[in-house]
Scaffold this motif. Structure first.
Motif, short mmCIF file in Angstrom:
data_model
loop_
_atom_site.label_atom_id
_atom_site.label_comp_id
_atom_site.label_asym_id
_atom_site.label_seq_id
_atom_site.Cartn_x
_atom_site.Cartn_y
_atom_site.Cartn_z
N GLY A 26 0.79 -1.21 0.00
CA GLY A 26 0.00 0.00 0.00
C GLY A 26 0.83 1.27 0.00
N ASP A 27 2.11 1.19 0.36
CA ASP A 27 2.93 2.40 0.43
C ASP A 27 3.86 2.52 -0.77
N PHE A 28 3.44 1.99 -1.91
CA PHE A 28 4.35 1.97 -3.06
C PHE A 28 4.66 3.37 -3.55
N LEU A 29 3.75 4.34 -3.34
CA LEU A 29 4.01 5.69 -3.82
C LEU A 29 5.20 6.32 -3.11
N LEU A 30 5.26 6.14 -1.81
CA LEU A 30 6.41 6.68 -1.06
C LEU A 30 7.69 5.97 -1.48
N LYS A 31 7.61 4.67 -1.64
CA LYS A 31 8.80 3.92 -2.04
C LYS A 31 9.23 4.28 -3.46
N ALA A 32 8.25 4.65 -4.29
CA ALA A 32 8.58 5.00 -5.67
C ALA A 32 9.17 6.40 -5.78
N GLY A 33 9.03 7.19 -4.71
CA GLY A 33 9.64 8.52 -4.72
C GLY A 33 8.68 9.67 -4.94
N LEU A 34 7.40 9.50 -4.58
CA LEU A 34 6.44 10.61 -4.69
C LEU A 34 6.85 11.75 -3.76
N LYS A 35 6.85 12.98 -4.29
CA LYS A 35 7.32 14.15 -3.55
C LYS A 35 6.20 15.16 -3.37
N LEU A 36 6.43 16.10 -2.42
CA LEU A 36 5.46 17.18 -2.22
C LEU A 36 5.35 18.04 -3.47
N SER A 37 6.46 18.19 -4.20
CA SER A 37 6.41 18.98 -5.44
C SER A 37 5.48 18.35 -6.46
N HIS A 38 5.42 17.01 -6.48
CA HIS A 38 4.49 16.32 -7.37
C HIS A 38 3.05 16.65 -6.99
N LEU A 39 2.77 16.63 -5.68
CA LEU A 39 1.42 16.91 -5.21
C LEU A 39 1.01 18.34 -5.53
N ARG A 40 1.95 19.27 -5.37
CA ARG A 40 1.64 20.67 -5.68
C ARG A 40 1.31 20.82 -7.16
N LEU A 41 2.05 20.13 -8.02
CA LEU A 41 1.80 20.22 -9.45
C LEU A 41 0.44 19.63 -9.80
N ILE A 42 0.13 18.46 -9.26
CA ILE A 42 -1.16 17.82 -9.53
C ILE A 42 -2.30 18.76 -9.14
N LEU A 43 -2.20 19.35 -7.97
CA LEU A 43 -3.26 20.23 -7.49
C LEU A 43 -3.35 21.49 -8.33
N ALA A 44 -2.22 22.04 -8.73
CA ALA A 44 -2.23 23.25 -9.55
C ALA A 44 -2.86 22.99 -10.91
#
Length: 341
Positions: A26-44
């Protein structure tokens, strides 16, 4: 998995994806390297509907934003957006990630606020919104009390229509609002504490010709210029409904503005009539200067408005400073209610 990409004027968009294989952990996103910058871009991207606008909001180039979008889609193994007539629209994957990104970034922001407040002792900030009447009668005295107790708290209070307040509350731009729940929003997204009714009245300039009439009616009122809130505003709908129910033609000479200041200026300098919250009318009529030249026109007509409430977003906690102002507004409302004899 992304196989080909097609380039357009707004960035790069998925063309064809192969079958998605669900991850075992279930935590594959963190292991894959998901970053806060990715989240900011998705939301923007979700908020703006354009990769270029999202890049500008995040102070980065469009090519860099497109590369980051490509990077995060590879991490998620799913397309986040697709080309639309104007810009892009989010896929189901993109909508799900944008919803989570908004919550995660909000929680981080609130954690920062709470840590600051714990360090400084109520030295945080509050962002609230309100419709006009209770902004005068409830928010102002509660803000004065907060400022007397904790001068370091930064308070922002925005006066808007209820539909704007609800939208901004859900977008986490406000901690809480005083207003009404518009029909176009899901009531399950909010928690509301009923406060009371906003009373309204008609204002004109002092010495207006209508004061010569003992009891001006709708036929008399419609002959003058009116200054209304924008189309769809609750008070405007109430006035228009009153004319329609009485089978009286609506006023033809109408100016629309959301600005109370503009409304006052129009009324003082003409024979215009304007509906406004009674608390605001009485406050301004009691001041010196040109603004004090307005007067309440008593007609006996009923302006029925829905009750307003103190509204928060469901499931979102308030930081200490916002909780303090929120509770003081409830106290002020309790003081203003008539006591049972």
């Amino acid at each position: 998995m992304l196989n080909d990409r097609e380039k357009s004027g707004d960035g790069y968009f998925p063309v064809r994806w192969q079958g998605y294989q669900p991850e075992k952990e279930g935590d594959f996103l963190l292991k894959a390297g998901l970053k806060l910058s990715h989240l900011r871009l998705i939301l923007a991207i979700a908020d703006s509907g354009q990769v270029s606008a999202a890049a500008e909001a995040l102070n980065m180039s469009q090519p860099a934003a497109s590369r980051m979008l490509n990077e995060v889609e590879k991490l998620l193994k799913a397309p986040l957006c697709q080309r639309a007539a104007r810009g892009v629209e989010m896929t189901h994957f993109g909508e799900a990630m944008a919803k989570r990104a908004r919550t995660i970034l909000l929680e981080i922001r609130e954690a920062s606020r709470e840590i600051t407040e714990l360090k400084t002792g109520y030295g945080g900030s509050v962002n609230m919104g309100s419709v006009t009447g209770p902004a005068i009668s409830l928010a102002v005295p509660a803000i004065h009390r907060v400022r007397g107790m904790y001068p370091a708290i930064q308070i922002s209070c925005h006066v808007e229509a209820s539909n704007v307040l609800a939208r901004e509350l859900l977008s986490a731009r406000y901690d809480f609002v005083i207003g009404r729940l518009p029909d176009e929003f899901n009531p399950r997204d909010f928690e509301a504490r009923p406060l009371g009714f906003e009373t309204s009245c008609l204002i004109v300039r002092a010495g207006h010709p209508l004061f010569k009439l003992r009891s001006p009616g709708l036929e008399d009122l419609r002959l003058y210029e009116w200054v209304f809130q924008p189309q769809g505003a609750l008070l405007r709908r109430s006035i228009e409904r009153m004319f329609i129910d009485a089978n009286v033609p609506l006023p033809e000479n109408v100016v629309s503005t959301p600005s109370v200041l503009m409304t006052m200026a129009m009324v003082v300098n003409s024979d215009a009539i304007a509906p406004i919250a009674r608390e605001v009318a009485e406050f301004i009529a009691g001041t010196a200067g040109r603004a004090g030249e307005i007067a309440v026109l008593e007609t006996g007509l009923e302006f029925a408005l829905e009750p307003y409430s103190l509204i928060t977003a469901r499931g979102r906690g308030l930081p200490p400073s916002a909780r303090l102002l929120h509770d003081l507004i409830l106290e002020e409302n309790g003081r203003s209610q008539p006591r049972a004899v």
